[in-house]
Motif scaffolding. Structure first.
Motif, PDB file in Angstrom:
ATOM      1  N   ASN A 166       9.228 -11.240   5.889  1.00 32.70           N
ATOM      2  CA  ASN A 166       9.653 -11.956   7.099  1.00 32.70           C
ATOM      3  C   ASN A 166       8.661 -11.766   8.246  1.00 32.70           C
ATOM      4  N   LEU A 167       8.222 -10.514   8.438  1.00 33.07           N
ATOM      5  CA  LEU A 167       7.247 -10.232   9.483  1.00 33.07           C
ATOM      6  C   LEU A 167       5.916 -10.923   9.171  1.00 33.07           C
ATOM      7  N   THR A 168       5.526 -10.933   7.916  1.00 34.46           N
ATOM      8  CA  THR A 168       4.288 -11.598   7.515  1.00 34.46           C
ATOM      9  C   THR A 168       4.287 -13.057   7.947  1.00 34.46           C
ATOM     10  N   GLN A 169       5.417 -13.730   7.747  1.00 36.53           N
ATOM     11  CA  GLN A 169       5.496 -15.149   8.111  1.00 36.53           C
ATOM     12  C   GLN A 169       5.339 -15.343   9.619  1.00 36.53           C
ATOM     13  N   GLU A 205      -1.537 -15.680   2.404  1.00 35.76           N
ATOM     14  CA  GLU A 205      -2.465 -14.969   1.522  1.00 35.76           C
ATOM     15  C   GLU A 205      -3.576 -14.259   2.279  1.00 35.76           C
ATOM     16  N   GLN A 206      -3.595 -14.402   3.605  1.00 34.14           N
ATOM     17  CA  GLN A 206      -4.624 -13.760   4.422  1.00 34.14           C
ATOM     18  C   GLN A 206      -4.084 -12.597   5.254  1.00 34.14           C
ATOM     19  N   VAL A 207      -2.816 -12.217   5.031  1.00 34.72           N
ATOM     20  CA  VAL A 207      -2.152 -11.208   5.867  1.00 34.72           C
ATOM     21  C   VAL A 207      -1.530 -10.126   5.001  1.00 34.72           C
ATOM     22  N   LEU A 208      -1.696  -8.881   5.419  1.00 35.30           N
ATOM     23  CA  LEU A 208      -1.034  -7.760   4.754  1.00 35.30           C
ATOM     24  C   LEU A 208      -0.508  -6.803   5.831  1.00 35.30           C
ATOM     25  N   VAL A 209       0.818  -6.616   5.878  1.00 33.38           N
ATOM     26  CA  VAL A 209       1.440  -5.708   6.840  1.00 33.38           C
ATOM     27  C   VAL A 209       1.369  -4.286   6.302  1.00 33.38           C
ATOM     28  N   CYS A 210       1.029  -3.341   7.177  1.00 33.21           N
ATOM     29  CA  CYS A 210       0.819  -1.955   6.740  1.00 33.21           C
ATOM     30  C   CYS A 210       1.534  -0.960   7.649  1.00 33.21           C
ATOM     31  N   ASN A 211       1.567   0.273   7.176  1.00 26.13           N
ATOM     32  CA  ASN A 211       2.172   1.386   7.896  1.00 26.13           C
ATOM     33  C   ASN A 211       1.180   1.907   8.928  1.00 26.13           C
ATOM     34  N   GLY A 212       0.950   1.107   9.974  1.00 30.87           N
ATOM     35  CA  GLY A 212      -0.039   1.462  10.970  1.00 30.87           C
ATOM     36  C   GLY A 212      -1.444   1.163  10.479  1.00 30.87           C
ATOM     37  N   THR A 213      -2.407   1.198  11.394  1.00 31.75           N
ATOM     38  CA  THR A 213      -3.798   0.937  11.024  1.00 31.75           C
ATOM     39  C   THR A 213      -4.324   1.982  10.050  1.00 31.75           C
ATOM     40  N   THR A 214      -3.756   3.173  10.098  1.00 32.81           N
ATOM     41  CA  THR A 214      -4.237   4.226   9.196  1.00 32.81           C
ATOM     42  C   THR A 214      -4.066   3.838   7.737  1.00 32.81           C
ATOM     43  N   GLU A 215      -2.916   3.257   7.370  1.00 31.79           N
ATOM     44  CA  GLU A 215      -2.760   2.813   5.982  1.00 31.79           C
ATOM     45  C   GLU A 215      -3.791   1.740   5.653  1.00 31.79           C
ATOM     46  N   SER A 216      -4.041   0.831   6.586  1.00 29.15           N
ATOM     47  CA  SER A 216      -5.042  -0.213   6.360  1.00 29.15           C
ATOM     48  C   SER A 216      -6.410   0.404   6.058  1.00 29.15           C
ATOM     49  N   ILE A 217      -6.787   1.416   6.827  1.00 30.16           N
ATOM     50  CA  ILE A 217      -8.085   2.063   6.650  1.00 30.16           C
ATOM     51  C   ILE A 217      -8.192   2.695   5.267  1.00 30.16           C
ATOM     52  N   TYR A 218      -7.150   3.406   4.858  1.00 29.76           N
ATOM     53  CA  TYR A 218      -7.203   4.087   3.565  1.00 29.76           C
ATOM     54  C   TYR A 218      -7.169   3.098   2.404  1.00 29.76           C
ATOM     55  N   LYS A 266       0.013   0.590  19.665  1.00 29.47           N
ATOM     56  CA  LYS A 266      -0.604   0.959  20.942  1.00 29.47           C
ATOM     57  C   LYS A 266      -0.060   0.116  22.088  1.00 29.47           C
ATOM     58  N   THR A 267      -0.096  -1.205  21.916  1.00 30.36           N
ATOM     59  CA  THR A 267       0.304  -2.121  22.979  1.00 30.36           C
ATOM     60  C   THR A 267       1.791  -2.034  23.286  1.00 30.36           C
ATOM     61  N   TYR A 268       2.597  -1.826  22.238  1.00 31.91           N
ATOM     62  CA  TYR A 268       4.054  -1.912  22.400  1.00 31.91           C
ATOM     63  C   TYR A 268       4.742  -0.547  22.342  1.00 31.91           C
ATOM     64  N   SER A 269       3.962   0.509  22.401  1.00 33.75           N
ATOM     65  CA  SER A 269       4.481   1.881  22.513  1.00 33.75           C
ATOM     66  C   SER A 269       5.457   2.234  21.394  1.00 33.75           C
ATOM     67  N   ILE A 270       5.059   1.962  20.153  1.00 34.52           N
ATOM     68  CA  ILE A 270       5.896   2.328  19.005  1.00 34.52           C
ATOM     69  C   ILE A 270       5.105   3.122  17.958  1.00 34.52           C
ATOM     70  N   PRO A 271       4.286   4.099  18.386  1.00 32.45           N
ATOM     71  CA  PRO A 271       3.490   4.829  17.390  1.00 32.45           C
ATOM     72  C   PRO A 271       4.341   5.586  16.383  1.00 32.45           C
ATOM     73  N   GLY A 272       5.559   5.975  16.783  1.00 36.20           N
ATOM     74  CA  GLY A 272       6.432   6.685  15.852  1.00 36.20           C
ATOM     75  C   GLY A 272       6.955   5.821  14.727  1.00 36.20           C
ATOM     76  N   LEU A 273       6.897   4.504  14.892  1.00 31.38           N
ATOM     77  CA  LEU A 273       7.360   3.597  13.837  1.00 31.38           C
ATOM     78  C   LEU A 273       6.261   3.275  12.833  1.00 31.38           C
ATOM     79  N   ARG A 274       4.991   3.410  13.223  1.00 31.82           N
ATOM     80  CA  ARG A 274       3.853   3.130  12.361  1.00 31.82           C
ATOM     81  C   ARG A 274       3.859   1.673  11.886  1.00 31.82           C
ATOM     82  N   LEU A 275       3.144   0.823  12.581  1.00 36.07           N
ATOM     83  CA  LEU A 275       3.137  -0.592  12.227  1.00 36.07           C
ATOM     84  C   LEU A 275       1.811  -1.245  12.606  1.00 36.07           C
ATOM     85  N   GLY A 276       1.232  -1.941  11.651  1.00 33.80           N
ATOM     86  CA  GLY A 276       0.014  -2.703  11.871  1.00 33.80           C
ATOM     87  C   GLY A 276      -0.155  -3.714  10.757  1.00 33.80           C
ATOM     88  N   TYR A 277      -1.263  -4.440  10.793  1.00 34.13           N
ATOM     89  CA  TYR A 277      -1.522  -5.400   9.720  1.00 34.13           C
ATOM     90  C   TYR A 277      -3.013  -5.661   9.640  1.00 34.13           C
TER      91      TYR A 277
END
Length: 340
Positions: free
Chosen positions: A54-57, A68-81, A194-205
């Motif tokens: 749902n978030l991907t859409q 096919e060009q988007v992948l939601v991850c557990n913060g940017t850190t998961e993306s990096i790894y 960073k922008t939305y002050s939710i680092p404890g939730l871990r969210l990025g893409y």
């Protein structure tokens, strides 16, 4: 690097009344977000959507991309790894100084690493690497490349991983997301924490061409993005125009903050195009300054001595409210009077 980042107030017994160590927006979560999460609390009784469909859409619609060009991850850190894993064993260049997780992730997956100092990188040399990590704007310096397209075209055999975690804190810097539509060698990392002050939730893409996204999806663990993080992302994109940063206020506060800091003869403030910036203490070192500020004033800064190519004297500050900024100004005066 499990420890050694900012926002480590939990490690100290002293109450922290002003935290300059984190570059997350200090104004807190957007209005309505916490109520929305509470309304969706029942979602914790079910497994999250495996790929946050749902978030991907919503991200797809916002950026005018394909799913096919988007992948939601557990913060940017998961993306990096994930990127480091996908390109395991590659010849990889990291611009320095920069976020330590690029190097840590690449070392785990046996990359052959080289380092390119930021000032040399501004010349956009032709790269013979397989992968390059660029934080734009950069953490910890707050500097940025205004346009990366020339470099991307100049090095078509290199995958450009562009981390835009702090792009919302700049003025005049346009995202490189449109380059994903034009070039097959571009990967964009975006953070919502960073922008939305939710680092404890871990969210990025991350955004890339369909082949790279397919390959990353094949190695990604299921359910890494929890239901509350997914709900927060859905809320943000549903209310996107209403939840943006008050940049005029932020820049005014930063300008006043930096001006006062530069009046302290024992502190050097470096240039930055974001709300955070590097400083140097001309007496003792940043670790000692950090300890002094915690113990005597309940103030936390980011000791930047563990960034590759920086010195033991470097520390990073983020702009807070004028009132909290003034607390640090006065505390640094006390430090200077004691040691300079």
């Amino acid at each position: 690097m499990l420890t050694g980042h900012g926002d480590d107030a939990y490690r100290y017994e002293r109450e922290i009344i002003a935290d300059f160590s984190t570059n997350v927006w200090h104004g807190g979560t957007p209005a309505g977000l916490k109520a929305y999460l509470w309304e969706n609390m029942d979602r914790i009784e079910r497994y999250p959507q495996v790929l946050a469909e749902n978030l991907t859409q919503k991200i797809v619609k916002h950026h005018n991309l394909a799913a096919e060009q988007v992948l939601v991850c557990n913060g940017t850190t998961e993306s990096i790894y994930l990127i480091a894993q996908l390109f395991s064993g590659s010849k990889t260049t990291i611009l320095t100084p920069s976020f330590a997780e690029y190097e840590d992730a690449c070392q785990i997956f046996n990359h052959e690493l080289s380092y390119l100092p930021w000032l040399q990188a501004l010349e956009m040399p032709q790269l013979r690497s397989d992968v390059v990590f660029i934080c734009n704007p950069n953490n910890p310096t707050g500097r940025y490349f205004a346009d990366l397209q020339f470099w991307i075209k100049r090095s078509p055999g290199c995958i450009f991983v562009i981390d835009e975690a702090f792009i919302d804190f700049t003025e005049g810097l346009e995202s490189a997301i449109d380059l994903v539509k034009k070039y097959r060698n571009v990967v964009i990392l975006r953070s919502l924490t960073k922008t939305y002050s939710i680092p404890g939730l871990r969210l990025g893409y991350l955004l890339a061409n369909d082949e790279i996204i397919s390959q990353l999806t094949a190695i990604k663990q299921p359910w890494t993005v929890n239901v509350m993080a997914q709900a927060a992302g859905e809320f943000i994109f549903e209310h996107y125009d209403q939840v943006q940063l008050p940049m005029a206020t932020i820049w005014k506060a930063k300008a006043e903050f930096v001006n006062q800091l530069r009046q302290n003869e024992a502190i050097v403030v470096e240039e930055s195009e974001t709300h955070f910036f590097l400083c140097k203490t001309l007496v003792r070192n940043a670790a000692q300054l950090k300890d002094f500020l915690i113990q005597n004033h309940g103030i936390l800064i980011r000791d930047a001595g563990n960034f590759r190519s920086l010195t033991r004297q470097h520390f990073r500050l983020a702009t807070l409210t004028p009132e909290k900024n003034q607390l640090l100004i006065e505390a640094l005066k006390a430090w200077t009077k004691l040691h300079y």
